[in-house]
Design a protein around this motif. Sequence first.
Motif, PDB file in Angstrom:
ATOM      1  N   GLY A  28       0.808  -1.213   0.000  1.00  0.00           N
ATOM      2  CA  GLY A  28       0.000   0.000   0.000  1.00  0.00           C
ATOM      3  C   GLY A  28       0.840   1.261   0.000  1.00  0.00           C
ATOM      4  O   GLY A  28       0.424   2.308  -0.517  1.00  0.00           O
ATOM      5  N   LEU A  29       2.044   1.174   0.577  1.00  0.00           N
ATOM      6  CA  LEU A  29       2.929   2.338   0.639  1.00  0.00           C
ATOM      7  C   LEU A  29       3.930   2.398  -0.514  1.00  0.00           C
ATOM      8  O   LEU A  29       4.292   3.474  -0.980  1.00  0.00           O
ATOM      9  CB  LEU A  29       3.694   2.348   1.966  1.00  0.00           C
ATOM     10  CG  LEU A  29       2.855   2.669   3.208  1.00  0.00           C
ATOM     11  CD1 LEU A  29       3.687   2.468   4.477  1.00  0.00           C
ATOM     12  CD2 LEU A  29       2.328   4.097   3.150  1.00  0.00           C
ATOM     13  N   ILE A  30       4.365   1.247  -0.995  1.00  0.00           N
ATOM     14  CA  ILE A  30       5.413   1.257  -2.018  1.00  0.00           C
ATOM     15  C   ILE A  30       4.860   1.297  -3.439  1.00  0.00           C
ATOM     16  O   ILE A  30       5.514   1.801  -4.359  1.00  0.00           O
ATOM     17  CB  ILE A  30       6.337   0.022  -1.854  1.00  0.00           C
ATOM     18  CG1 ILE A  30       7.679   0.293  -2.552  1.00  0.00           C
ATOM     19  CG2 ILE A  30       5.682  -1.238  -2.386  1.00  0.00           C
ATOM     20  CD1 ILE A  30       8.722  -0.781  -2.316  1.00  0.00           C
ATOM     21  N   THR A  31       3.639   0.811  -3.635  1.00  0.00           N
ATOM     22  CA  THR A  31       3.092   0.736  -4.985  1.00  0.00           C
ATOM     23  C   THR A  31       2.780   2.096  -5.611  1.00  0.00           C
ATOM     24  O   THR A  31       3.078   2.305  -6.797  1.00  0.00           O
ATOM     25  CB  THR A  31       1.833  -0.152  -5.010  1.00  0.00           C
ATOM     26  OG1 THR A  31       2.156  -1.444  -4.508  1.00  0.00           O
ATOM     27  CG2 THR A  31       1.287  -0.278  -6.421  1.00  0.00           C
ATOM     28  N   PRO A  32       2.170   3.041  -4.891  1.00  0.00           N
ATOM     29  CA  PRO A  32       1.792   4.304  -5.550  1.00  0.00           C
ATOM     30  C   PRO A  32       2.933   4.991  -6.301  1.00  0.00           C
ATOM     31  O   PRO A  32       2.772   5.413  -7.446  1.00  0.00           O
ATOM     32  CB  PRO A  32       1.295   5.160  -4.381  1.00  0.00           C
ATOM     33  CG  PRO A  32       0.785   4.178  -3.391  1.00  0.00           C
ATOM     34  CD  PRO A  32       1.724   3.007  -3.495  1.00  0.00           C
ATOM     35  N   HIS A  33       4.074   5.116  -5.666  1.00  0.00           N
ATOM     36  CA  HIS A  33       5.207   5.766  -6.335  1.00  0.00           C
ATOM     37  C   HIS A  33       6.192   4.762  -6.903  1.00  0.00           C
ATOM     38  O   HIS A  33       6.915   5.064  -7.852  1.00  0.00           O
ATOM     39  CB  HIS A  33       5.959   6.673  -5.357  1.00  0.00           C
ATOM     40  CG  HIS A  33       6.606   5.906  -4.238  1.00  0.00           C
ATOM     41  ND1 HIS A  33       5.926   5.526  -3.111  1.00  0.00           N
ATOM     42  CD2 HIS A  33       7.871   5.417  -4.092  1.00  0.00           C
ATOM     43  CE1 HIS A  33       6.735   4.862  -2.306  1.00  0.00           C
ATOM     44  NE2 HIS A  33       7.920   4.780  -2.877  1.00  0.00           N
ATOM     45  N   GLY A  34       6.226   3.552  -6.321  1.00  0.00           N
ATOM     46  CA  GLY A  34       7.246   2.579  -6.690  1.00  0.00           C
ATOM     47  C   GLY A  34       7.134   2.064  -8.115  1.00  0.00           C
ATOM     48  O   GLY A  34       8.147   1.768  -8.756  1.00  0.00           O
TER      49      GLY A  34
ATOM     50  N   LEU B 232      10.940  10.957 -13.006  1.00  0.00           N
ATOM     51  CA  LEU B 232      11.229  10.802 -11.581  1.00  0.00           C
ATOM     52  C   LEU B 232      10.711  11.979 -10.759  1.00  0.00           C
ATOM     53  O   LEU B 232      10.447  11.833  -9.565  1.00  0.00           O
ATOM     54  CB  LEU B 232      12.734  10.627 -11.377  1.00  0.00           C
ATOM     55  CG  LEU B 232      13.277   9.292 -11.894  1.00  0.00           C
ATOM     56  CD1 LEU B 232      14.801   9.287 -11.903  1.00  0.00           C
ATOM     57  CD2 LEU B 232      12.753   8.129 -11.055  1.00  0.00           C
ATOM     58  N   PHE B 233      10.577  13.126 -11.396  1.00  0.00           N
ATOM     59  CA  PHE B 233       9.949  14.258 -10.712  1.00  0.00           C
ATOM     60  C   PHE B 233       8.491  13.930 -10.387  1.00  0.00           C
ATOM     61  O   PHE B 233       8.009  14.187  -9.277  1.00  0.00           O
ATOM     62  CB  PHE B 233      10.032  15.508 -11.577  1.00  0.00           C
ATOM     63  CG  PHE B 233       9.337  16.707 -10.980  1.00  0.00           C
ATOM     64  CD1 PHE B 233       9.853  17.335  -9.861  1.00  0.00           C
ATOM     65  CD2 PHE B 233       8.163  17.194 -11.528  1.00  0.00           C
ATOM     66  CE1 PHE B 233       9.212  18.439  -9.293  1.00  0.00           C
ATOM     67  CE2 PHE B 233       7.517  18.289 -10.977  1.00  0.00           C
ATOM     68  CZ  PHE B 233       8.041  18.912  -9.861  1.00  0.00           C
ATOM     69  N   VAL B 234       7.792  13.338 -11.354  1.00  0.00           N
ATOM     70  CA  VAL B 234       6.404  12.928 -11.125  1.00  0.00           C
ATOM     71  C   VAL B 234       6.346  11.861 -10.033  1.00  0.00           C
ATOM     72  O   VAL B 234       5.502  11.907  -9.138  1.00  0.00           O
ATOM     73  CB  VAL B 234       5.777  12.398 -12.427  1.00  0.00           C
ATOM     74  CG1 VAL B 234       4.366  11.852 -12.166  1.00  0.00           C
ATOM     75  CG2 VAL B 234       5.721  13.498 -13.476  1.00  0.00           C
ATOM     76  N   SER B 235       7.256  10.902 -10.097  1.00  0.00           N
ATOM     77  CA  SER B 235       7.303   9.853  -9.077  1.00  0.00           C
ATOM     78  C   SER B 235       7.553  10.441  -7.695  1.00  0.00           C
ATOM     79  O   SER B 235       6.950  10.016  -6.700  1.00  0.00           O
ATOM     80  CB  SER B 235       8.417   8.851  -9.426  1.00  0.00           C
ATOM     81  OG  SER B 235       8.610   7.925  -8.378  1.00  0.00           O
ATOM     82  N   GLY B 236       8.444  11.431  -7.618  1.00  0.00           N
ATOM     83  CA  GLY B 236       8.731  12.077  -6.337  1.00  0.00           C
ATOM     84  C   GLY B 236       7.528  12.805  -5.779  1.00  0.00           C
ATOM     85  O   GLY B 236       7.285  12.784  -4.565  1.00  0.00           O
ATOM     86  N   LEU B 237       6.755  13.440  -6.650  1.00  0.00           N
ATOM     87  CA  LEU B 237       5.534  14.113  -6.194  1.00  0.00           C
ATOM     88  C   LEU B 237       4.539  13.109  -5.627  1.00  0.00           C
ATOM     89  O   LEU B 237       3.904  13.357  -4.597  1.00  0.00           O
ATOM     90  CB  LEU B 237       4.898  14.881  -7.363  1.00  0.00           C
ATOM     91  CG  LEU B 237       5.646  16.116  -7.873  1.00  0.00           C
ATOM     92  CD1 LEU B 237       4.907  16.725  -9.051  1.00  0.00           C
ATOM     93  CD2 LEU B 237       5.811  17.153  -6.751  1.00  0.00           C
ATOM     94  N   ILE B 238       4.397  11.972  -6.302  1.00  0.00           N
ATOM     95  CA  ILE B 238       3.483  10.943  -5.812  1.00  0.00           C
ATOM     96  C   ILE B 238       3.950  10.422  -4.461  1.00  0.00           C
ATOM     97  O   ILE B 238       3.151  10.227  -3.527  1.00  0.00           O
ATOM     98  CB  ILE B 238       3.377   9.794  -6.828  1.00  0.00           C
ATOM     99  CG1 ILE B 238       2.727  10.289  -8.127  1.00  0.00           C
ATOM    100  CG2 ILE B 238       2.562   8.633  -6.252  1.00  0.00           C
ATOM    101  CD1 ILE B 238       2.707   9.258  -9.243  1.00  0.00           C
TER     102      ILE B 238
ATOM    103  N   VAL C 219      -3.068   3.411  -4.540  1.00  0.00           N
ATOM    104  CA  VAL C 219      -2.526   2.444  -5.498  1.00  0.00           C
ATOM    105  C   VAL C 219      -3.039   2.746  -6.899  1.00  0.00           C
ATOM    106  O   VAL C 219      -2.302   2.653  -7.890  1.00  0.00           O
ATOM    107  CB  VAL C 219      -2.893   1.007  -5.083  1.00  0.00           C
ATOM    108  CG1 VAL C 219      -2.527   0.016  -6.180  1.00  0.00           C
ATOM    109  CG2 VAL C 219      -2.188   0.630  -3.783  1.00  0.00           C
ATOM    110  N   GLY C 220      -4.309   3.134  -7.000  1.00  0.00           N
ATOM    111  CA  GLY C 220      -4.883   3.456  -8.300  1.00  0.00           C
ATOM    112  C   GLY C 220      -4.174   4.611  -8.975  1.00  0.00           C
ATOM    113  O   GLY C 220      -3.964   4.605 -10.200  1.00  0.00           O
ATOM    114  N   ILE C 221      -3.775   5.615  -8.204  1.00  0.00           N
ATOM    115  CA  ILE C 221      -3.038   6.747  -8.762  1.00  0.00           C
ATOM    116  C   ILE C 221      -1.687   6.275  -9.305  1.00  0.00           C
ATOM    117  O   ILE C 221      -1.247   6.690 -10.387  1.00  0.00           O
ATOM    118  CB  ILE C 221      -2.849   7.840  -7.696  1.00  0.00           C
ATOM    119  CG1 ILE C 221      -4.206   8.481  -7.365  1.00  0.00           C
ATOM    120  CG2 ILE C 221      -1.848   8.901  -8.172  1.00  0.00           C
ATOM    121  CD1 ILE C 221      -4.151   9.456  -6.210  1.00  0.00           C
ATOM    122  N   GLY C 222      -1.026   5.404  -8.546  1.00  0.00           N
ATOM    123  CA  GLY C 222       0.260   4.875  -9.007  1.00  0.00           C
ATOM    124  C   GLY C 222       0.116   4.049 -10.274  1.00  0.00           C
ATOM    125  O   GLY C 222       0.928   4.169 -11.199  1.00  0.00           O
ATOM    126  N   VAL C 223      -0.910   3.216 -10.328  1.00  0.00           N
ATOM    127  CA  VAL C 223      -1.152   2.391 -11.518  1.00  0.00           C
ATOM    128  C   VAL C 223      -1.475   3.284 -12.716  1.00  0.00           C
ATOM    129  O   VAL C 223      -1.008   3.044 -13.839  1.00  0.00           O
ATOM    130  CB  VAL C 223      -2.290   1.386 -11.259  1.00  0.00           C
ATOM    131  CG1 VAL C 223      -2.695   0.684 -12.553  1.00  0.00           C
ATOM    132  CG2 VAL C 223      -1.870   0.364 -10.216  1.00  0.00           C
TER     133      VAL C 223
END
Length: 330
Positions: free
Chosen positions: A212-218, A269-275, A290-294
């Motif tokens: 739940g914590l690693i998927t959104p940005h990971g 990676l800037f987008v990933s960092g924001l997430i 998770v949906g936002i990350g997907v």
Amino acid sequence: MDIDAFVSAHRPTWDRLEHLVKHRSSLTGAEVDELVDLYQRVSTHLSIVRSSSSDAMLAGRLSALVARARSAVTGSRNPAWREVVRFFTVSFPVVAYRTRWWWLATSLAFVAVAWALGAWVAGDPRVQASIATEEAITQLVEHDFADYYSENPAASFANRVWINNALVSLQVIAYAVLLGLPIPYVLWQNAANVGISGGLMASRDKLDIFFGLITPHGLLELTAVFLAAAVGMRLGWTVIAPGPRRRVEVLAEHGRAVMAVALGLVVVLFVSGLIEAFVTPSGLPTAARVGIGVLAEVVFLGYVIAFGRRAARDDQTGDLEDAPDVAPSG
């Protein structure tokens, strides 16, 4: 003037000039001389058409051809905004797309290693004990893992994550000068960190919190790292197997194309960092985070496939349009 006879007599010249202009980045010295000669001749044809004919369509076609030829001959550059558009619609996505099999193999290998290590750690208390004490594992599982994402202000955390991930990706790409040999070790280190953390969380039935914590940005973050590793290893491979072309020429072309990926990944990676800073630690339901990350992952992959495949069909490589080592010389 018989316009039909004029067109019939000179059409091969116009078609030849158009062909040379289109392929100006790969012309030989003789072809460059031919380009200059044809440019002067077609300029004369344009003057004749303008003064002796009322055919606006023909005059328009020749005017456009002469303008393009003049640009090729004088070496005038596109406006900056066109360079930016070309970068995001051609250079970056086509290199990523052409590296897709290296990219996929890197991703699968990383996931396999991380999953195997995670399962090993989760299923063997002796392995867990060799990693940390019971108290330290409990502290990690119950507090530290989740607190990492919220212990700093979101804006400063996003900036720190972005810089760190961008440096990691650039480091991985830079290892291409060593034939990409250190890259698997860097990936191994990251896979081990993910696998061990996941295994420790799973050993305490906290795997839902882990994902739940690693998927959104990971998803997006690791995809970017996999791409950086893939292009770095592919560049290193060109030194070993350059094909029929000269090794230095292939290496220069691939090297410039790889730099396009390095610059593009700064944005990814800037987008990933924001997430990671604003979505991962937020109070949104896990499914929403998770949906936002997907969604971010799907958008990025869709962008690479759509633009990269189109550019690849046009025989684009992601290299500079007028690269110094392949530009024609007279």
